[in-house]
Design a protein around this motif. Structure first.
Motif, PDB file in Angstrom:
ATOM      1  N   CYS A 114      82.924  24.187  21.234  1.00  0.00           N
ATOM      2  CA  CYS A 114      83.493  25.256  20.542  1.00  0.00           C
ATOM      3  C   CYS A 114      83.295  26.513  21.295  1.00  0.00           C
ATOM      4  O   CYS A 114      82.833  26.603  22.326  1.00  0.00           O
ATOM      5  CB  CYS A 114      82.828  25.772  19.242  1.00  0.00           C
ATOM      6  SG  CYS A 114      81.099  26.279  19.155  1.00  0.00           S
ATOM      7  N   TYR A 137      83.900  15.660  21.425  1.00  0.00           N
ATOM      8  CA  TYR A 137      84.506  15.083  22.709  1.00  0.00           C
ATOM      9  C   TYR A 137      83.563  13.916  23.348  1.00  0.00           C
ATOM     10  O   TYR A 137      82.398  13.848  22.859  1.00  0.00           O
ATOM     11  CB  TYR A 137      84.629  16.260  23.718  1.00  0.00           C
ATOM     12  CG  TYR A 137      83.413  16.718  24.244  1.00  0.00           C
ATOM     13  CD1 TYR A 137      82.992  16.465  25.662  1.00  0.00           C
ATOM     14  CD2 TYR A 137      82.384  17.704  23.514  1.00  0.00           C
ATOM     15  CE1 TYR A 137      81.657  16.784  25.913  1.00  0.00           C
ATOM     16  CE2 TYR A 137      81.250  18.104  24.014  1.00  0.00           C
ATOM     17  CZ  TYR A 137      80.857  17.541  25.155  1.00  0.00           C
ATOM     18  OH  TYR A 137      79.838  18.196  25.753  1.00  0.00           O
ATOM     19  N   GLU A 197      84.965  21.102  17.911  1.00  0.00           N
ATOM     20  CA  GLU A 197      85.755  19.937  18.302  1.00  0.00           C
ATOM     21  C   GLU A 197      84.904  18.865  19.131  1.00  0.00           C
ATOM     22  O   GLU A 197      84.034  19.131  19.868  1.00  0.00           O
ATOM     23  CB  GLU A 197      86.630  20.536  19.337  1.00  0.00           C
ATOM     24  CG  GLU A 197      87.556  19.467  20.188  1.00  0.00           C
ATOM     25  CD  GLU A 197      88.262  19.976  21.406  1.00  0.00           C
ATOM     26  OE1 GLU A 197      88.788  19.421  22.111  1.00  0.00           O
ATOM     27  OE2 GLU A 197      88.361  21.266  21.622  1.00  0.00           O
TER      28      GLU A 197
END
Length: 200
Positions: free
Chosen positions: A132, A194, A192
Motif C-alpha cells: 500500500c 501481490y 493490494e
C-alpha cells in the motif's frame, strides 16, 4: 497449527551405556539447517544423525546406523510434534551394547520427541503479502496499525508523495486492517495483494 522453536534446546540421556545428546533449533533455510548440523556435530562421536523439515522440504541421515533406524525416526518426531522450520541433531557415543534396530529407532525418535516436547515454541502463522502507499503524515499510524495486528513490515520505500509499504499479515487480519487504514486516510489507502517473486 504448526509451530517452530524460539531457540536452541537440548536433551540428554543414556540408554544401555550409549550416551545420546539431542539438539534442536529453528531454521529458515536449508543452508541454515546444514550449517547447524556441521557446527554441532561431534567428530569424536560414533554417529551424528539428523533430520530437518522446512515446509514441504525435508531431509534425514542415519550417519552409519542401520538404514531407517535414526534419521527417519527423528523426522517422524518432528512431524508428531507438529513442528516445522526445525532441525534436530542426535549425537550418539556407543557404549558397547547393541541396541538392535527397534532399540535404535526408539532411542533416536524418543530423544527427538522429548527434546521437542520440552522446547519453547511459537505458532507459525501463514501471512499474505500486501502493499500500500500512504502519506508521510499517515506513515507512523499505518505502521502502528500493522504492528497491532501482528503484521510484518518487509519494505518501506520513500517517494515524492509519501511512503510505499510492503507487508505481510494473516488472512483473517486483512479486512480489519483495510478498514482501519481506510478510516485514517478517508479511503485513500488500499491494500493490494501481490506475489513474492525471487526478484521482488
Amino acid at each position: 497449527m504448526p509451530s517452530t522453536l524460539t531457540g536452541l534446546c537440548e536433551y540428554r540421556e543414556e540408554i544401555r551405556k550409549s550416551r545420546f545428546i539431542t539438539l534442536a533449533a529453528p531454521i529458515t533455510s536449508t543452508q541454515q539447517a546444514h550449517t547447524f548440523i556441521d557446527q554441532h556435530s561431534d567428530l569424536n562421536a560414533s554417529h551424528n544423525c539428523w533430520a530437518w523439515k522446512l515446509g514441504d522440504q525435508y531431509r534425514s541421515s542415519d550417519d552409519g546406523e542401520p538404514g531407517g533406524t535414526a534419521g527417519r525416526p527423528i523426522l517422524s518426531a518432528i512431524e508428531a510434534q507438529d513442528c516445522d522450520q526445525v532441525v534436530v541433531l542426535v549425537i550418539r557415543w556407543y557404549g558397547g551394547i547393541q541396541l538392535g534396530t527397534g532399540g535404535l529407532a526408539r532411542a533416536y525418535g524418543g530423544g527427538a520427541n522429548k527434546c521437542l516436547q520440552n522446547a519453547d515454541k511459537f505458532p507459525l502463522v501463514t501471512r499474505v503479502a500486501l502493499r500500500c502507499a500512504c502519506s508521510f503524515s499517515e506513515w507512523v499510524l499505518v505502521k502502528l496499525r500493522i504492528s497491532e495486528l501482528n503484521g510484518v513490515l518487509s519494505e518501506e520505500t520513500f517517494t515524492a508523495n509519501g511512503v510505499d509499504l510492503q507487508l505481510a499479515i494473516a488472512e483473517e487480519h486483512i479486512q480489519p486492517l483495510q478498514q482501519q487504514l481506510a478510516d485514517l486516510s478517508r479511503g485513500r489507502i488500499v491494500l493490494e495483494r501481490y506475489s513474492l517473486k525471487a526478484n521482488d
